[in-house]
Write a protein that holds these residues in place. Structure first.
Motif, PDB file in Angstrom:
ATOM      1  N   PHE A 133       0.854  -1.196   0.000  1.00  0.00           N
ATOM      2  CA  PHE A 133       0.000   0.000   0.000  1.00  0.00           C
ATOM      3  C   PHE A 133       0.888   1.242   0.000  1.00  0.00           C
ATOM      4  CE2 PHE A 133       0.080  -2.062   4.196  1.00  0.00           C
ATOM      5  CZ  PHE A 133       0.761  -1.119   4.954  1.00  0.00           C
ATOM      6  N   ALA A 134       0.270   2.409  -0.045  1.00  0.00           N
ATOM      7  CA  ALA A 134       1.007   3.661  -0.212  1.00  0.00           C
ATOM      8  C   ALA A 134       2.019   3.890   0.911  1.00  0.00           C
ATOM      9  CB  ALA A 134       0.032   4.833  -0.287  1.00  0.00           C
ATOM     10  N   ALA A 135       3.160   4.488   0.556  1.00  0.00           N
ATOM     11  CA  ALA A 135       4.201   4.784   1.542  1.00  0.00           C
ATOM     12  C   ALA A 135       3.732   5.865   2.510  1.00  0.00           C
ATOM     13  CB  ALA A 135       5.470   5.237   0.816  1.00  0.00           C
ATOM     14  N   ASP A 136       4.349   5.848   3.691  1.00  0.00           N
ATOM     15  CA  ASP A 136       4.082   6.844   4.732  1.00  0.00           C
ATOM     16  C   ASP A 136       2.632   6.815   5.220  1.00  0.00           C
ATOM     17  OD1 ASP A 136       6.740   7.754   4.498  1.00  0.00           O
ATOM     18  OD2 ASP A 136       6.170   8.996   2.791  1.00  0.00           O
ATOM     19  N   ARG A 137       2.024   5.662   5.121  1.00  0.00           N
ATOM     20  CA  ARG A 137       0.660   5.491   5.602  1.00  0.00           C
ATOM     21  C   ARG A 137       0.623   4.317   6.563  1.00  0.00           C
ATOM     22  NH1 ARG A 137      -4.731   4.314   1.860  1.00  0.00           N
ATOM     23  NH2 ARG A 137      -6.210   4.063   3.589  1.00  0.00           N
ATOM     24  N   ALA A 138       0.176   4.543   7.782  1.00  0.00           N
ATOM     25  CA  ALA A 138       0.076   3.474   8.782  1.00  0.00           C
ATOM     26  C   ALA A 138      -1.213   2.698   8.558  1.00  0.00           C
ATOM     27  CB  ALA A 138       0.102   4.061  10.192  1.00  0.00           C
ATOM     28  N   VAL A 139      -1.086   1.385   8.423  1.00  0.00           N
ATOM     29  CA  VAL A 139      -2.243   0.527   8.156  1.00  0.00           C
ATOM     30  C   VAL A 139      -2.259  -0.603   9.173  1.00  0.00           C
ATOM     31  CG1 VAL A 139      -3.339  -1.032   6.498  1.00  0.00           C
ATOM     32  CG2 VAL A 139      -2.240   1.077   5.702  1.00  0.00           C
ATOM     33  N   ARG A 140      -3.441  -0.852   9.730  1.00  0.00           N
ATOM     34  CA  ARG A 140      -3.602  -1.875  10.762  1.00  0.00           C
ATOM     35  C   ARG A 140      -3.732  -3.265  10.132  1.00  0.00           C
ATOM     36  NH1 ARG A 140      -8.135  -4.095  13.644  1.00  0.00           N
ATOM     37  NH2 ARG A 140      -9.493  -2.912  12.222  1.00  0.00           N
ATOM     38  N   VAL A 141      -3.112  -4.239  10.781  1.00  0.00           N
ATOM     39  CA  VAL A 141      -3.273  -5.638  10.391  1.00  0.00           C
ATOM     40  C   VAL A 141      -4.509  -6.184  11.099  1.00  0.00           C
ATOM     41  CG1 VAL A 141      -2.299  -7.967  10.595  1.00  0.00           C
ATOM     42  CG2 VAL A 141      -0.834  -6.034   9.926  1.00  0.00           C
ATOM     43  N   ILE A 142      -5.479  -6.671  10.342  1.00  0.00           N
ATOM     44  CA  ILE A 142      -6.691  -7.207  10.971  1.00  0.00           C
ATOM     45  C   ILE A 142      -6.659  -8.728  11.087  1.00  0.00           C
ATOM     46  CG2 ILE A 142      -8.141  -5.261  10.365  1.00  0.00           C
ATOM     47  CD1 ILE A 142      -9.164  -6.788   7.987  1.00  0.00           C
ATOM     48  N   GLY A 277      11.661  -7.214   8.512  1.00  0.00           N
ATOM     49  CA  GLY A 277      11.445  -8.569   9.013  1.00  0.00           C
ATOM     50  C   GLY A 277      10.738  -8.661  10.342  1.00  0.00           C
ATOM     51  N   VAL A 278      10.197  -7.551  10.853  1.00  0.00           N
ATOM     52  CA  VAL A 278       9.458  -7.644  12.113  1.00  0.00           C
ATOM     53  C   VAL A 278       8.146  -8.370  11.843  1.00  0.00           C
ATOM     54  CG1 VAL A 278      10.476  -5.561  13.069  1.00  0.00           C
ATOM     55  CG2 VAL A 278       8.385  -5.379  11.737  1.00  0.00           C
ATOM     56  N   PRO A 279       7.698  -9.223  12.757  1.00  0.00           N
ATOM     57  CA  PRO A 279       6.433  -9.934  12.549  1.00  0.00           C
ATOM     58  C   PRO A 279       5.265  -8.946  12.470  1.00  0.00           C
ATOM     59  CG  PRO A 279       7.700 -10.920  14.348  1.00  0.00           C
ATOM     60  CD  PRO A 279       8.365  -9.619  14.015  1.00  0.00           C
ATOM     61  N   LEU A 280       4.373  -9.172  11.511  1.00  0.00           N
ATOM     62  CA  LEU A 280       3.185  -8.328  11.390  1.00  0.00           C
ATOM     63  C   LEU A 280       2.093  -8.915  12.274  1.00  0.00           C
ATOM     64  CD1 LEU A 280       3.076  -7.503   7.565  1.00  0.00           C
ATOM     65  CD2 LEU A 280       4.402  -6.451   9.400  1.00  0.00           C
ATOM     66  N   GLU A 281       1.817  -8.230  13.375  1.00  0.00           N
ATOM     67  CA  GLU A 281       0.900  -8.761  14.373  1.00  0.00           C
ATOM     68  C   GLU A 281      -0.488  -8.151  14.253  1.00  0.00           C
ATOM     69  OE1 GLU A 281       2.548  -8.908  18.372  1.00  0.00           O
ATOM     70  OE2 GLU A 281       4.532  -8.470  17.546  1.00  0.00           O
ATOM     71  N   LYS A 282      -1.477  -8.938  14.587  1.00  0.00           N
ATOM     72  CA  LYS A 282      -2.869  -8.511  14.543  1.00  0.00           C
ATOM     73  C   LYS A 282      -3.091  -7.278  15.435  1.00  0.00           C
ATOM     74  CE  LYS A 282      -7.570 -10.335  15.273  1.00  0.00           C
ATOM     75  NZ  LYS A 282      -8.073  -9.318  16.174  1.00  0.00           N
ATOM     76  N   ASP A 283      -3.854  -6.312  14.901  1.00  0.00           N
ATOM     77  CA  ASP A 283      -4.257  -5.076  15.578  1.00  0.00           C
ATOM     78  C   ASP A 283      -3.117  -4.064  15.757  1.00  0.00           C
ATOM     79  OD1 ASP A 283      -6.925  -5.843  15.782  1.00  0.00           O
ATOM     80  OD2 ASP A 283      -6.588  -6.884  17.670  1.00  0.00           O
ATOM     81  N   LYS A 284      -1.952  -4.348  15.178  1.00  0.00           N
ATOM     82  CA  LYS A 284      -0.888  -3.356  15.170  1.00  0.00           C
ATOM     83  C   LYS A 284      -0.825  -2.713  13.784  1.00  0.00           C
ATOM     84  CE  LYS A 284       2.128  -5.177  18.791  1.00  0.00           C
ATOM     85  NZ  LYS A 284       3.514  -5.597  19.154  1.00  0.00           N
ATOM     86  N   SER A 285      -0.370  -1.459  13.744  1.00  0.00           N
ATOM     87  CA  SER A 285      -0.283  -0.728  12.482  1.00  0.00           C
ATOM     88  C   SER A 285       1.160  -0.651  12.009  1.00  0.00           C
ATOM     89  CB  SER A 285      -0.849   0.689  12.653  1.00  0.00           C
ATOM     90  OG  SER A 285      -2.230   0.650  12.945  1.00  0.00           O
ATOM     91  N   TYR A 286       1.312  -0.684  10.683  1.00  0.00           N
ATOM     92  CA  TYR A 286       2.640  -0.679  10.067  1.00  0.00           C
ATOM     93  C   TYR A 286       2.642   0.333   8.925  1.00  0.00           C
ATOM     94  CZ  TYR A 286       3.068  -4.911  12.784  1.00  0.00           C
ATOM     95  OH  TYR A 286       3.088  -5.798  13.836  1.00  0.00           O
TER      96      TYR A 286
END
Length: 290
Positions: A133-142, A277-286
């Motif tokens: 998705f677009a750079a510089d945008r925080a998106v939550r993992v559901i 390489g950080v794990p993408l965890e549920k309910d956290k934003s990246y």
């Protein structure tokens, strides 16, 4: 959140009992998938033999598994049989012969399933993927890896991103577009949505033979074409809410087929503002970074 095989199955039916039942000989039937890419060819030249063939008109590697219900039949190759097609080709996958001539013989319910890609693909674990998705945008993992709702089995290593409908979806890795589907308009959690893969999607083949899957896209939003080479960050389309889905989001996974029926999703590393390489965890934003 999940998906079935990438191409549908075609069902053929032949009954061959002694003199091929009610079928006149020689018998020949060809039935094709809706997109015309794969055709199942059934031929019986006489009362004692038959053959099952596949005519593939594919532009990329496809893995196909052929099955049938047989009685009193000697097979040239055990069923089910799996074959990999690298391009346009017609191939006989199995020959059948009446086994005990004093008894009736039959073959029926001839069917196949198929998946893009090859089981021989080996993922390049040195590759770091961009967030799609677009750079510089925080998106939550559901929903992340091993998600309780649908990320298990063949979808175990998939990630669902909380993207509102119409959000830009970008390529996470370079590759060639293998499949574009963008005509579906509905979503739901009925089993048919999952079994038939009624979600819009883009499938990208990477240099190591694995496939990037971008799912649940908005109808008519895809801007790339099959056979087109795409680079990281290139716009593919827009997120939506189609197929097996609870609401608008983007489903992303890297996969390869095990055969024509089953796939294996592969854990991968992403480049994020939190690090690589950080794990993408549920309910956290990246946040995606260039």
């Amino acid at each position: 959140m999940s998906r079935g095989s990438l191409t549908g199955c075609v069902l053929g039916l032949v009954l061959a009992c002694g003199v091929a039942g009610a079928q006149a000989l020689p018998y020949r039937n060809e039935s094709c998938s809706e997109d015309g890419l794969v055709c199942l060819l059934i031929e019986q030249p006489d009362t004692e033999t038959a053959s099952l063939s596949i005519r593939a008109r594919v532009h990329s590697t496809l893995t196909l598994t052929l099955e049938a219900d047989v009685e009193n039949v000697a097979l040239s190759t055990p069923l089910p049989v799996t074959a990999v097609f690298e391009g346009p080709e017609t191939r006989t996958l199995v020959k059948l012969e009446h086994k005990q001539r004093a008894l009736a013989w039959s073959y029926k319910n001839v069917r196949y399933t198929s998946n893009w890609g090859t089981p021989r693909a080996v993922h390049d674990d040195s590759v770091v993927y961009q967030l799609p998705f677009a750079a510089d945008r925080a998106v939550r993992v559901i929903q992340g890896y091993d998600g309780a709702f649908s990320h298990h089995g063949s979808s175990r290593h998939a990630v669902d991103f909380d993207l509102p409908e119409g959000s830009p979806v970008h390529a996470a890795r370079a590759g060639t577009v293998v499949q574009v589907v963008q005509h579906f308009t509905a979503a739901g959690t009925d089993a048919s949505y999952q079994q038939k893969d009624k979600g819009n999607r883009v499938l990208v083949r990477h240099s190591d033979g694995t496939l990037g899957y971008y799912g649940h896209l908005q109808p008519g939003s895809v801007v790339v074409k099959e056979g087109q080479y795409v680079t990281p960050w290139q716009l593919l389309g827009r997120s939506g809410n189609t197929g097996y889905s609870l609401g608008p989001h983007l489903h992303f996974e890297v996969r390869k087929p095990l055969d024509g029926k089953q796939s294996l999703t592969i854990p991968v590393r992403f480049n994020t503002s939190r690090g690589v390489g950080v794990p993408l965890e549920k309910d956290k934003s990246y946040t995606a970074v260039r």
